[in-house]
Design an enzyme around this catalytic site. Sequence first.
Site, PDB file in Angstrom:
ATOM      1  N   HIS A 271       0.798  -1.229   0.000  1.00 35.53           N
ATOM      2  CA  HIS A 271       0.000   0.000   0.000  1.00 35.53           C
ATOM      3  C   HIS A 271       0.837   1.289   0.000  1.00 35.53           C
ATOM      4  O   HIS A 271       0.783   2.077  -0.923  1.00 35.53           O
ATOM      5  CB  HIS A 271      -0.900   0.032   1.236  1.00 35.53           C
ATOM      6  CG  HIS A 271      -1.794  -1.159   1.376  1.00 35.53           C
ATOM      7  ND1 HIS A 271      -2.913  -1.359   0.588  1.00 35.53           N
ATOM      8  CD2 HIS A 271      -1.744  -2.203   2.237  1.00 35.53           C
ATOM      9  CE1 HIS A 271      -3.512  -2.481   0.960  1.00 35.53           C
ATOM     10  NE2 HIS A 271      -2.829  -3.019   1.933  1.00 35.53           N
TER      11      HIS A 271
HETATM   12  O1  RIB Z   1      -4.923  -0.159   4.713  1.00 32.96           O
HETATM   13  C1  RIB Z   1      -3.545  -0.132   4.502  1.00 32.96           C
HETATM   14  C2  RIB Z   1      -2.904   0.949   5.322  1.00 32.96           C
HETATM   15  O2  RIB Z   1      -3.115   0.688   6.702  1.00 32.96           O
HETATM   16  C3  RIB Z   1      -1.384   1.015   5.149  1.00 32.96           C
HETATM   17  O3  RIB Z   1      -0.947   2.330   5.365  1.00 32.96           O
HETATM   18  C4  RIB Z   1      -0.884   0.131   6.250  1.00 32.96           C
HETATM   19  O4  RIB Z   1       0.440   0.492   6.665  1.00 32.96           O
HETATM   20  C5  RIB Z   1      -1.855   0.444   7.348  1.00 32.96           C
HETATM   21  O5  RIB Z   1      -1.409   1.627   7.989  1.00 32.96           O
END
Ligand code: RIB
Length: 342
Positions: A271
């Site tokens: 992500h």
């Molecule tokens: O949903 C994914 C996000 O939530 C990313 O930033 C992961 O590190 C968590 O913080």
Amino acid sequence: MPRFTPRLPQVIRSVLFLSAITLSSAQAAEKIDLIIDTDPGADDVVALLLALASPEQLNVRAITTVAGNVRLDKTSRNARLAREWAGREEIPVYAGAPRPLVRSPIYAENIHGQEGITGVPVHEPAKGLEPKNAVNYLIETLTAAKPGSVTIAMLGPQTNLALALTQAPGIAKGIKEVVVMGGAHFNGGNITPVAEFNLYADPHAADVVLKSGVKLTYIPLDVTHKILTSEARLKQIASLGNTAGKLVGGILNEYVKGDMEHYGLPGGPVHDASVIAYLLEPGLFTGREVNLVIDTREGPTFGQTIADWYNTLDQPKNAFWVENGNAQGFFDLLTARLGRLK
Ligand code: RIB
Ligand code: CA
């Protein structure tokens, strides 16, 4: 009488032409003044390594940390670890909010592990935190900044920036753009059926940032779930043979297991690194301006982001919503930049 203007020798004209191109491309690729706000977090660490390996494009002024994936003491330790692994210990780390604005805290140790980084051993980094709180750092820095000059990469709950904007609304002037990893529209959430973790962990903060009017770009699950690891992609990272490649390979191998099992996918998303890739090579991504609304009501849609992709309600556009990305281009960029590190 037509004025006679001697033609410049070809070689002079070519040099002038080439210098004009070089200047314009240099201007186009102007360095980004960047603050990374983060809750490391396995994918946050990959994002930090990618950013810190790209000094010719990103002037990372500071890393600010927030509670999210794990508690603040561990997200702050992990941010210091990432800068040590990247060999960039000159970059200051400021710890910020230990809890969300309003709601009860939630964490994601089940995904990121008790220490907040999966798959590799952690240690206490040599260099410590800055004494100043991250919220005060944001207020001072953005107040002093030239208008529209500082970009913020938002990789966790938006609590720090929301607190800074609430205490000093004028800091919005110093912000060029906030690029947020967060939200979900087309294919549902990852922490509830409709909400993504960063938004669900502090919906009120995200709403403060949204209503501040700063230029917002969202990198939601809609795109991060299309940029997935694979055996070949993890192999290309591991084949770097350097410490950074081994670290990221170890982290991702473990980190993606949860998503692969939950979604029945052949790979998992990285992500937060998608935010940094967007800053480095925006051409890898596509999206559109939308009207974005965040649900801050406790209940089944708490933390949901409603992105009006088809402009059904014809409301003002307040965010750029990224919906697709070039997955192989992302991993090629990530691999190339990690290859620069030790
Ligand atoms: O949903 C994914 C996000 O939530 C990313 O930033 C992961 O590190 C968590 O913080
Ligand atoms: Ca994160």
